[in-house]
Design a protein around this motif. Structure first.
Motif, short mmCIF file in Angstrom:
data_model
loop_
_atom_site.label_atom_id
_atom_site.label_comp_id
_atom_site.label_asym_id
_atom_site.label_seq_id
_atom_site.Cartn_x
_atom_site.Cartn_y
_atom_site.Cartn_z
N GLY A 60 107.29 22.09 59.96
CA GLY A 60 105.98 21.85 58.83
C GLY A 60 106.11 21.37 57.47
N SER A 61 107.02 22.40 57.09
CA SER A 61 106.76 22.30 55.31
C SER A 61 107.85 21.47 54.97
CB SER A 61 107.53 23.95 54.94
OG SER A 61 107.50 24.73 55.95
N GLY A 62 109.08 21.29 55.79
CA GLY A 62 109.46 19.76 54.67
C GLY A 62 109.22 18.16 55.02
N ILE A 122 116.69 15.70 55.48
CA ILE A 122 117.54 15.94 56.77
C ILE A 122 116.40 16.74 57.97
CG2 ILE A 122 119.30 14.51 55.56
CD1 ILE A 122 120.64 17.38 54.65
N GLU A 123 117.58 16.38 58.72
CA GLU A 123 116.27 17.82 60.04
C GLU A 123 117.99 17.26 61.20
OE1 GLU A 123 114.65 20.32 60.73
OE2 GLU A 123 115.68 20.09 62.42
N ARG A 124 118.33 18.60 61.22
CA ARG A 124 119.48 19.13 61.81
C ARG A 124 119.13 18.40 63.80
NH1 ARG A 124 120.90 25.52 61.99
NH2 ARG A 124 119.12 26.10 62.73
N GLY A 138 98.87 22.63 67.77
CA GLY A 138 100.08 22.82 68.13
C GLY A 138 100.86 22.68 67.73
N GLN A 139 102.24 23.46 67.31
CA GLN A 139 103.24 22.79 66.25
C GLN A 139 103.75 21.40 66.70
OE1 GLN A 139 104.72 26.28 64.46
NE2 GLN A 139 106.45 24.72 63.74
N ARG A 140 104.25 21.71 68.36
CA ARG A 140 104.66 20.38 68.84
C ARG A 140 104.21 18.90 69.02
NH1 ARG A 140 106.96 20.22 74.44
NH2 ARG A 140 106.04 18.16 75.95
N LYS A 142 117.58 28.76 57.65
CA LYS A 142 118.95 29.55 58.25
C LYS A 142 120.33 29.44 57.85
CE LYS A 142 116.22 29.13 62.42
NZ LYS A 142 114.84 28.84 61.62
N THR A 143 119.98 28.63 56.73
CA THR A 143 121.10 27.78 56.19
C THR A 143 121.12 28.01 54.44
OG1 THR A 143 121.05 25.99 57.30
CG2 THR A 143 122.93 25.67 56.16
N ILE A 144 120.05 27.61 54.06
CA ILE A 144 120.53 27.48 52.65
C ILE A 144 121.02 28.68 51.93
CG2 ILE A 144 119.33 26.78 49.93
CD1 ILE A 144 119.04 23.72 51.29
C1 LIG Z 1 109.33 30.29 69.24
C2 LIG Z 1 108.58 30.36 68.24
C3 LIG Z 1 107.10 30.90 68.25
C4 LIG Z 1 106.48 31.09 66.66
N1 LIG Z 1 105.28 31.03 67.15
C5 LIG Z 1 104.57 31.06 65.92
C6 LIG Z 1 102.90 31.08 66.59
O1 LIG Z 1 102.84 31.26 67.69
N2 LIG Z 1 101.87 31.72 65.67
C7 LIG Z 1 102.52 31.25 63.84
O2 LIG Z 1 101.81 31.33 63.36
N3 LIG Z 1 104.30 31.05 63.27
C8 LIG Z 1 104.78 30.92 64.20
N4 LIG Z 1 105.82 31.02 64.30
C9 LIG Z 1 106.66 30.27 63.23
C10 LIG Z 1 106.49 29.09 62.86
O3 LIG Z 1 106.95 28.35 63.86
C11 LIG Z 1 107.09 29.06 61.54
O4 LIG Z 1 106.39 30.31 60.17
C12 LIG Z 1 106.90 27.42 61.00
O5 LIG Z 1 107.74 26.22 61.95
C13 LIG Z 1 108.13 27.58 59.81
O6 LIG Z 1 108.12 26.16 59.06
P1 LIG Z 1 109.54 25.40 58.35
O7 LIG Z 1 108.72 24.30 58.15
O8 LIG Z 1 108.57 26.78 57.32
O9 LIG Z 1 110.67 26.06 59.35
P2 LIG Z 1 110.80 25.59 60.46
O10 LIG Z 1 110.25 25.31 61.06
O11 LIG Z 1 111.85 26.27 61.11
O12 LIG Z 1 111.63 24.20 60.13
C14 LIG Z 1 112.47 24.28 59.94
C15 LIG Z 1 113.33 23.19 59.69
O13 LIG Z 1 115.20 23.13 59.17
C16 LIG Z 1 115.73 23.04 60.56
N5 LIG Z 1 117.00 22.75 59.68
C17 LIG Z 1 117.82 24.24 59.55
N6 LIG Z 1 118.78 24.41 58.50
C18 LIG Z 1 119.39 22.98 59.09
C19 LIG Z 1 120.59 22.59 57.87
N7 LIG Z 1 121.41 23.01 57.61
N8 LIG Z 1 120.44 20.77 58.39
C20 LIG Z 1 119.18 20.41 58.62
N9 LIG Z 1 118.18 21.21 59.24
C21 LIG Z 1 117.88 22.62 59.11
C22 LIG Z 1 115.66 23.68 61.75
O14 LIG Z 1 116.21 22.46 62.50
C23 LIG Z 1 114.27 23.56 61.90
O15 LIG Z 1 113.81 22.22 62.38
C24 LIG Z 1 106.58 30.80 65.70
C25 LIG Z 1 108.37 30.58 65.69
C26 LIG Z 1 109.40 30.90 66.88
C27 LIG Z 1 110.70 30.00 66.91
#
Ligand SMILES: Cc1cc2nc3c(=O)[nH]c(=O)nc-3n(C[C@H](O)[C@H](O)[C@H](O)COP(=O)(O)OP(=O)(O)OC[C@H]3O[C@@H](n4cnc5c(N)ncnc54)[C@H](O)[C@@H]3O)c2cc1C
Length: 410
Positions: free
Chosen positions: A20-22, A39-41, A128-130, A191-193
Motif C-alpha cells: 500500500g505505501s509504495g 520494484i516489488e520482490r 481488504g489489501q488483497r 524487510k530490507t533497507i
Molecule cells: C499476515 C498479516 C496480516 C495483517 N493484518 C492486518 C490487519 O488486519 N489490520 C491492519 O491494520 N494491518 C494488518 N497487517 C499490517 C498491514 O498489512 C501493514 O501495516 C501494511 O501492509 C503496511 O504496508 P507497507 O506498504 O508499508 O508494507 P508491506 O505491505 O509489508 O509492503 C512492503 C512490500 O515490500 C516488499 N519488499 C520487501 N523487501 C523488498 C526488496 N528487497 N525488494 C523489493 N521489494 C521488497 C515486500 O515484498 C512487500 O510487498 C497485517 C500484516 C500481515 C503480514
C-alpha cells in the motif's frame, strides 16, 4: 545469476516495495510529474486480505489521488460497514449460544454518521489489501507506464554524493542490473533497507501474534447482522474459558452476512507454542461452534507479529522510510495499512519530490525528517499499542499496561 550487474535505468526516485505505501508513493509522485521506478520482490500484490479499514483521513488522500471513488465502489457499501457486534458463538444450541452480547456503531457508521460527516467529506472505506493493492497498482501503472517492476528485488544499495545505486535482481530471469536514482523511498515493510542502513526500530517489539485465516464460506445463516464490519465471537469452551475469534466479511461481490470471503482472526501471546494449520482450523471451528459439516474452504493462514515500534530515523541520506518501514503498530485506532498509505503523502515539507517538483530549493535546506520524525507516525505506534493493551475489554491480563497502584483498573 549474473556476477556483475548490468547498468540499468536512471530515475529520479526508486520506490522499493509494492504494498500500500509504495503504490501510494508511486501515485503521488506521478501526480507531481516525478518519474519513478517501483520494484516489488513478489510477482503479485498481496494475496492475503490483511488490513481492510481505511479511515477518513486516508480516504481524503486517496480522493486527492483520484482513486477514492473506485475504492468505495469495490469496497463494502455504507450499509454493510456501520457497526461492530459481539456474539457468543456462530453455531451451537446451548442456551448461551448464538446470542448478541453487545452492539455498537463503528467506523463512522450508524449513530456516528452525522458526527463523522461534519469532520470529513470522505467516509471510511472497507476493502481488504488483497483487493485494494491491485486497484492501486492499476492506477499507478496507468500513470507511470513501465514504471512498476514486480518480481524484482533490491539486493544492495550504495550511496555517493550524487545519488544512489541500487542493485536489483529480476527474480524471474535471475539477472541483476543496477538502477541509478536521486532518491529512494523505502516502502519495503522494513524487510530490507532498515537493515542495509542500520536503522533500528524502537519501542515495543512483538507483543501479540495475530493469526488470520482467509476463508470462503457461507456464514449467512449464522451472522445475525448485515451492517457489521467485525463480528467478535467470545464463546464459552467446555472447560469454562472464553475463546475469542473475529469474523470479518471481506466481500468481494456481496457484503454483510452474504459475503463470500471472510477473515477469521485471533491473537496469541508472543512465544506461544507453534500451531500447525490443521490445529488452527480446528480451534477456530470450535470457537465459532460451526457445525462439523458446514463447508469452509481455507485459502490461506497467515501470522502477523504485532509490534509498537518506530524507526529511529525516517530518513537516512537519500533514503526516505514510509509505511511499516517507518512505524509498525496494531490494528486499533490508526491501523497498519492506513498510516502506511498516508506517510508517502504527508511528510513535512521535506519530501524530496517537493524539491524535485519545484527544482528550486535543494532538499538539504529543508527541515530534516531524520531530526523531527513524522509526529503522527511517531505517536501512532505507542498510542495504538497502548489502546490495544489497555482499553480492549477483552485484553487478557498479560497484555494490559500496568495500572498505577491505588487506581481502579480501566
Ligand atoms: C499476515 C498479516 C496480516 C495483517 N493484518 C492486518 C490487519 O488486519 N489490520 C491492519 O491494520 N494491518 C494488518 N497487517 C499490517 C498491514 O498489512 C501493514 O501495516 C501494511 O501492509 C503496511 O504496508 P507497507 O506498504 O508499508 O508494507 P508491506 O505491505 O509489508 O509492503 C512492503 C512490500 O515490500 C516488499 N519488499 C520487501 N523487501 C523488498 C526488496 N528487497 N525488494 C523489493 N521489494 C521488497 C515486500 O515484498 C512487500 O510487498 C497485517 C500484516 C500481515 C503480514
Amino acid at each position: 545469476m549474473n556476477a556483475t550487474p548490468t547498468p540499468g535505468r536512471h530515475v529520479p526516485v526508486l520506490i522499493v516495495g509494492g504494498g500500500g505505501s509504495g503504490l501510494t508513493a508511486s501515485l503521488a509522485l506521478s501526480d507531481l510529474g516525478v518519474d519513478t521506478l517501483l520494484i516489488e520482490r513478489h510477482p503479485t500484490t498481496s494475496v492475503q486480505p490483511k488490513a481492510h479499514i481505511l479511515n477518513a483521513r486516508t480516504m481524503e488522500i486517496f480522493d486527492h489521488l483520484g482513486v477514492a471513488e473506485d475504492i468505495h465502489r469495490e469496497g463494502s457499501p455504507a450499509e454493510n460497514r456501520a457497526a461492530m457486534v459481539w456474539l457468543s458463538s456462530l453455531g451451537g444450541d446451548a442456551p448461551y449460544d448464538r446470542q448478541v452480547l453487545h452492539r455498537t456503531s463503528a467506523y463512522g457508521g450508524g449513530e456516528l454518521a452525522e458526527r463523522y460527516a461534519l469532520a470529513s467529506a470522505q467516509p471510511h472505506a472497507n476493502l481488504g489489501q488483497r483487493w485494494l493493492e491491485p486497484l492501486l497498482r492499476r492506477h499507478a501503472e496507468k500513470r507511470a507506464p513501465g514504471g512498476l517492476l514486480f518480481h524484482h528485488e533490491l539486493t544492495a544499495l550504495d550511496e555517493d554524493p550524487d545519488g544512489v545505486t541500487a542493485t536489483v535482481l529480476d527474480r524471474g530471469s535471475g539477472q541483476t542490473f543496477t538502477v541509478r536514482a536521486a532518491y529512494v523511498v523505502a516502502a519495503d515493510g522494513g524487510k530490507t533497507i532498515g537493515r542495509l542502513r542500520s536503522i533500528p526500530m524502537e519501542g515495543t517489539p512483538t507483543f501479540l501474534e495475530w493469526i488470520n485465516l482467509h476463508v470462503r464460506a457461507d456464514f449467512s445463516a449464522f451472522i445475525p447482522c448485515d451492517d457489521t464490519v467485525v463480528n467478535r465471537v467470545s464463546s464459552l469452551a467446555e472447560d469454562g474459558t472464553l475463546q475469542h475469534c473475529g469474523v470479518v466479511p471481506m466481500g468481494p461481490d456481496r457484503w454483510g452476512r452474504h459475503s463470500e470471503e471472510w477473515t477469521l482472526m485471533f491473537s496469541r501471546p508472543p512465544g506461544a507454542a507453534d500451531l500447525d494449520d490443521d490445529t488452527i482450523v480446528a480451534m477456530v471451528r470450535r470457537t465459532l461452534k460451526l457445525p462439523d459439516d458446514h463447508p469452509m474452504d481455507v485459502e490461506s493462514i497467515s501470522r502477523w507479529p504485532v509490534e509498537g515500534t518506530v524507526a529511529r530515523r525516517f530518513r537516512s541520506g537519500r533514503v526516505f522510510l514510509v509505511g511499516d518501514a517507518a512505524h509498525r503498530h496494531p490494528r486499533r485506532e490508526p491501523w497498519g495499512s492506513t498510516p502506511g498509505c498516508r506517510t508517502p503523502t504527508t511528510w513535512p515539507g521535506s519530501w524530496p519530490w517537493s524539491w524535485l517538483d519545484r527544482r528550486t530549493t535543494p532538499c538539504s535546506t529543508r527541515t530534516s525528517p531524520s531530526a523531527v520524525r513524522w509526529p503522527d507516525g511517531s505517536s501512532n505506534a505507542p498510542c495504538s499499542r497502548s489502546s490495544t493493551r489497555s482499553r480492549s475489554p477483552r485484553a487478557p491480563a498479560w497484555c494490559r499496561e500496568p495500572t498505577p497502584t491505588g487506581t481502579a483498573p480501566r
